[in-house]
Motif scaffolding. Structure first.
Motif, PDB file in Angstrom:
ATOM      1  N   THR A  19      53.783  19.052 -76.430  1.00 11.30           N
ATOM      2  CA  THR A  19      54.477  19.173 -77.716  1.00 11.30           C
ATOM      3  C   THR A  19      53.687  20.052 -78.684  1.00 11.30           C
ATOM      4  OG1 THR A  19      55.423  16.977 -77.406  1.00 11.30           O
ATOM      5  CG2 THR A  19      55.472  17.861 -79.624  1.00 11.30           C
ATOM      6  N   ASP A  20      52.385  19.822 -78.775  1.00  6.17           N
ATOM      7  CA  ASP A  20      51.541  20.611 -79.668  1.00  6.17           C
ATOM      8  C   ASP A  20      51.529  22.082 -79.275  1.00  6.17           C
ATOM      9  OD1 ASP A  20      50.924  18.316 -81.047  1.00  6.17           O
ATOM     10  OD2 ASP A  20      48.913  18.109 -80.196  1.00  6.17           O
ATOM     11  N   SER A  21      51.456  22.363 -77.986  1.00  9.16           N
ATOM     12  CA  SER A  21      51.407  23.760 -77.542  1.00  9.16           C
ATOM     13  C   SER A  21      52.719  24.480 -77.815  1.00  9.16           C
ATOM     14  CB  SER A  21      51.037  23.848 -76.062  1.00  9.16           C
ATOM     15  OG  SER A  21      52.058  23.309 -75.259  1.00  9.16           O
ATOM     16  N   ASN A  22      53.823  23.752 -77.829  1.00  8.38           N
ATOM     17  CA  ASN A  22      55.117  24.375 -78.127  1.00  8.38           C
ATOM     18  C   ASN A  22      55.214  24.825 -79.578  1.00  8.38           C
ATOM     19  OD1 ASN A  22      56.088  24.181 -75.522  1.00  8.38           O
ATOM     20  ND2 ASN A  22      57.193  22.284 -75.885  1.00  8.38           N
ATOM     21  N   PHE A  23      54.487  24.164 -80.474  1.00 10.68           N
ATOM     22  CA  PHE A  23      54.512  24.565 -81.883  1.00 10.68           C
ATOM     23  C   PHE A  23      53.886  25.933 -82.087  1.00 10.68           C
ATOM     24  CE2 PHE A  23      54.987  19.961 -82.920  1.00 10.68           C
ATOM     25  CZ  PHE A  23      56.179  20.085 -83.601  1.00 10.68           C
ATOM     26  N   GLY A  24      52.979  26.325 -81.211  1.00 12.08           N
ATOM     27  CA  GLY A  24      52.306  27.613 -81.350  1.00 12.08           C
ATOM     28  C   GLY A  24      53.077  28.784 -80.751  1.00 12.08           C
ATOM     29  N   LEU A  25      54.173  28.495 -80.074  1.00  9.61           N
ATOM     30  CA  LEU A  25      54.944  29.571 -79.452  1.00  9.61           C
ATOM     31  C   LEU A  25      55.895  30.213 -80.457  1.00  9.61           C
ATOM     32  CD1 LEU A  25      55.920  27.843 -76.075  1.00  9.61           C
ATOM     33  CD2 LEU A  25      54.118  29.534 -76.457  1.00  9.61           C
ATOM     34  N   PRO A  26      55.965  31.541 -80.481  1.00  6.34           N
ATOM     35  CA  PRO A  26      56.909  32.192 -81.403  1.00  6.34           C
ATOM     36  C   PRO A  26      58.360  31.854 -81.046  1.00  6.34           C
ATOM     37  CG  PRO A  26      55.706  33.823 -80.092  1.00  6.34           C
ATOM     38  CD  PRO A  26      55.188  32.488 -79.716  1.00  6.34           C
ATOM     39  N   ILE A  27      58.632  31.763 -79.749  1.00  9.22           N
ATOM     40  CA  ILE A  27      59.955  31.365 -79.275  1.00  9.22           C
ATOM     41  C   ILE A  27      59.740  30.274 -78.230  1.00  9.22           C
ATOM     42  CG2 ILE A  27      62.066  32.093 -78.101  1.00  9.22           C
ATOM     43  CD1 ILE A  27      61.483  34.939 -79.108  1.00  9.22           C
ATOM     44  N   PRO A  28      60.036  29.028 -78.583  1.00  8.49           N
ATOM     45  CA  PRO A  28      59.821  27.935 -77.628  1.00  8.49           C
ATOM     46  C   PRO A  28      60.684  28.120 -76.373  1.00  8.49           C
ATOM     47  CG  PRO A  28      60.248  27.074 -79.819  1.00  8.49           C
ATOM     48  CD  PRO A  28      60.521  28.547 -79.863  1.00  8.49           C
ATOM     49  N   LEU A  29      60.099  27.799 -75.239  1.00 14.68           N
ATOM     50  CA  LEU A  29      60.843  27.874 -73.991  1.00 14.68           C
ATOM     51  C   LEU A  29      61.821  26.710 -73.921  1.00 14.68           C
ATOM     52  CD1 LEU A  29      57.913  28.725 -71.570  1.00 14.68           C
ATOM     53  CD2 LEU A  29      59.641  30.287 -72.460  1.00 14.68           C
ATOM     54  N   PRO A  30      62.997  26.941 -73.354  1.00 13.53           N
ATOM     55  CA  PRO A  30      63.966  25.846 -73.239  1.00 13.53           C
ATOM     56  C   PRO A  30      63.418  24.707 -72.374  1.00 13.53           C
ATOM     57  CG  PRO A  30      64.939  27.958 -72.562  1.00 13.53           C
ATOM     58  CD  PRO A  30      63.491  28.194 -72.806  1.00 13.53           C
ATOM     59  N   ALA A  31      63.771  23.483 -72.717  1.00 17.63           N
ATOM     60  CA  ALA A  31      63.273  22.312 -71.989  1.00 17.63           C
ATOM     61  C   ALA A  31      63.765  22.278 -70.549  1.00 17.63           C
ATOM     62  CB  ALA A  31      63.698  21.040 -72.719  1.00 17.63           C
ATOM     63  N   TRP A  32      64.885  22.895 -70.284  1.00 18.48           N
ATOM     64  CA  TRP A  32      65.431  22.873 -68.924  1.00 18.48           C
ATOM     65  C   TRP A  32      64.724  23.845 -67.980  1.00 18.48           C
ATOM     66  CZ3 TRP A  32      67.058  27.669 -67.607  1.00 18.48           C
ATOM     67  CH2 TRP A  32      67.481  28.517 -68.622  1.00 18.48           C
TER      68      TRP A  32
END
Length: 76
Positions: A19-32
């Protein structure tokens, strides 16, 4: 629960790392999308969910009121 405490802690830590690493992404990868992070997240979430459901079921079956948050939530 005490037997699973280490596993629960590791699952929650893994869950939070993803969850924390997803906050640093400019465009979060889809969960699927089956990335390593998403697979780890799903596995950790499934383990925590199953453990919590087991705790809730055991408390419901016992009917015991321990005066804690779970007891309060189940009384509603």
């Amino acid at each position: 629960l005490s037997d699973s405490a280490r596993e629960i802690g590791e699952a929650i830590e893994s869950f939070q790392d993803v969850t924390d690493s997803n906050f640093g992404l400019p465009i979060p990868l889809p969960a699927w999308l089956p990335t390593k992070r998403n697979r780890t997240f799903k596995k950790s979430k499934a383990f925590v969910d199953a453990t919590l459901l087991e705790i809730i079921q055991e408390r419901r079956e016992s009917g015991e009121d321990k005066g804690d948050l779970l007891s309060m939530l189940l009384s509603v």
